[in-house]
Write a protein that holds these residues in place. Structure first.
Motif, mmCIF file in Angstrom:
data_model
loop_
_atom_site.group_PDB
_atom_site.id
_atom_site.type_symbol
_atom_site.label_atom_id
_atom_site.label_comp_id
_atom_site.label_asym_id
_atom_site.label_seq_id
_atom_site.Cartn_x
_atom_site.Cartn_y
_atom_site.Cartn_z
ATOM 1 N N ASP A 11 -6.893 7.099 0.062
ATOM 2 C CA ASP A 11 -6.780 5.615 -0.324
ATOM 3 C C ASP A 11 -7.737 5.236 -1.476
ATOM 4 N N SER A 42 0.444 10.062 5.147
ATOM 5 C CA SER A 42 -0.911 9.609 5.223
ATOM 6 C C SER A 42 -1.430 9.358 6.704
ATOM 7 N N HIS A 87 0.731 -1.234 -0.118
ATOM 8 C CA HIS A 87 0.083 0.008 -0.036
ATOM 9 C C HIS A 87 0.778 1.373 -0.197
ATOM 10 N N HIS A 111 1.009 4.306 -2.795
ATOM 11 C CA HIS A 111 0.914 5.646 -2.766
ATOM 12 C C HIS A 111 1.808 6.589 -3.629
#
Ligand code: KG4
Ligand code: ZN
Length: 358
Positions: free
Chosen positions: A322, A144, A116, A120
């Motif tokens: 996200d 984040s 993940h 990004h």
């Protein structure tokens, strides 16, 4: 190559169809913000239950949207599935991973496990003609709700964390401040809005979140490339207690407090980024994550990048938070790294960017 991406690591259930890494044929994001709002933060059990309820519908919608837009004729045009397998909330990750395996098995196509955080850093390339490899070596900055990391990218697909927060992430620091000030969840956007309403001038001197060299939590990283935001939150709590006792903070004082708090976060992130750019030979500064929606941070980073003579790459607002387009997009470059052994992929809740479980 057309890839269906699935994301369920935290509080967004998302699915997207992306062609050749950058052409977004559809992107559907179901956000659970309303479900977590009463608790002032993400509750893992509520998140995974909501993912289970929504995931099939979100996948179907993403496929339909891609068909409606003329990008694909149907499911049969999808060549592979990409799914977030790390890091994130274990029960939430499992929902996406199982859905991905089911889809891939039924369609007899491979599954790629995607990190993940690394994804990004793919967001600035979505819906552009830019090729990531043209901007290497680069410095990646992920800001984040769960991460604040400086990542060295010698080439596209290679990641090494060179700095990070030792405790709270920048987004978490914003969220905790908003909770303390009674401004709701998620905190970043509302603290940002309140800060924008401040005319400037007399700021409260909150600590800058610079960890001391030699701190054990640095775990080998350089102190001047790391941050620590837990003291900032405590300092806000003390400020509120000292100034107002048990009374709530008057609405008129909120903008000044938020502006001072944001300034403390933005300044240390900008300072660490400038230091990292001095240490590494880079052509670009690539920024991703929900906190990169913050205008003050964006302009501070623009100054830092200009001074260092590197190109600043940020994502469109819809890809800062996200989403699954970043998962499907990165998979086009990463497909050989995690392999396509569909049923052998497992979730890895604490895996760092740049590391592999296999
Ligand atoms: O990337 P993201 O959607 O989810 C994670 O992977 O964590 O980031 C969410 C975080 C939240 O903490 C939210 O408060 C923060 O991004 N955020 C902001 C802004 N918009 C969202 N923080 C500061 N300023 C904003 N404008
Ligand atoms: Zn994220």
């Amino acid at each position: 190559m057309t890839i269906l991406g699935i994301e369920s690591s935290c509080d967004e259930t998302a699915c997207a169809v992306v062609r050749d890494g950058t052409e977004v044929l559809s992107s559907v994001v179901y956000t659970q913000i309303k479900l977590h709002k009463p608790w002032g933060g993400v509750v893992p059990e509520i998140a995974s239950r909501a993912h289970v309820e929504k995931i099939s519908g979100v996948i179907a919608e993403a496929v339909e949207e891609a068909v409606r837009g003329g990008g694909i004729a149907g499911k049969g045009d999808i060549d592979a599935v990409a799914v977030t397998y790390a890091p994130g909330l274990a029960p939430a990750l499992l929902v996406g991973l199982n859905a991905a395996k089911g889809f891939a098995l039924a369609a007899d196509i491979p599954v790629f496990g995607i990190n993940h955080i690394e994804a990004h850093l793919h967001t600035p390339f979505l819906e552009t003609d830019m090729r990531p490899e043209d901007f290497m070596p680069a410095l990646g900055l992920v800001v984040s709700g769960g991460h604040t990391s400086w990542i060295d990218m010698p080439e596209y697909g290679k990641y090494e964390i060179i700095g990070q927060t030792l405790d709270d992430a920048a987004g978490e620091a914003f969220d905790k401040a908003a909770k303390l000030l009674g401004l709701g969840y998620p905190g970043g956007p509302v603290v940002d809005r309140e800060a924008n309403a401040y005319g400037g001038g007399d700021y409260i001197a909150f600590p800058k979140g610079r960890p001391k060299p030699g701190t054990a939590a640095l775990a080998g990283l350089e102190a001047d490339l790391c941050t620590s935001f837990s003291g900032l939150k405590t300092s806000l709590l003390n400020h509120v207690k000292n100034a107002y006792g048990d009374a709530s903070v008057p609405a008129g004082d909120i903008p000044r407090i938020c502006a001072s708090y944001r300034k403390a976060i933005v300044e240390v992130i900008a300072e660490r980024t400038a230091t990292a750019l001095k240490r590494r030979r880079c052509r670009a500064l690539i920024v991703g994550g929900g906190v990169s929606l913050n205008g003050a941070l964006r302009s501070a980073l623009a100054t830092v990048a200009a001074e260092a003579g590197v190109k600043l790459l940020t994502a469109q607002p819809k890809y800062c938070g996200d989403n699954a387009a970043m998962i499907a997009g990165l998979a086009y470059w990463r497909r050989n790294v995690t392999g396509d052994a569909a049923l052998s992929i497992d979730v890895h809740p604490s895996l760092d960017a740049g590391t592999s479980p296999v």
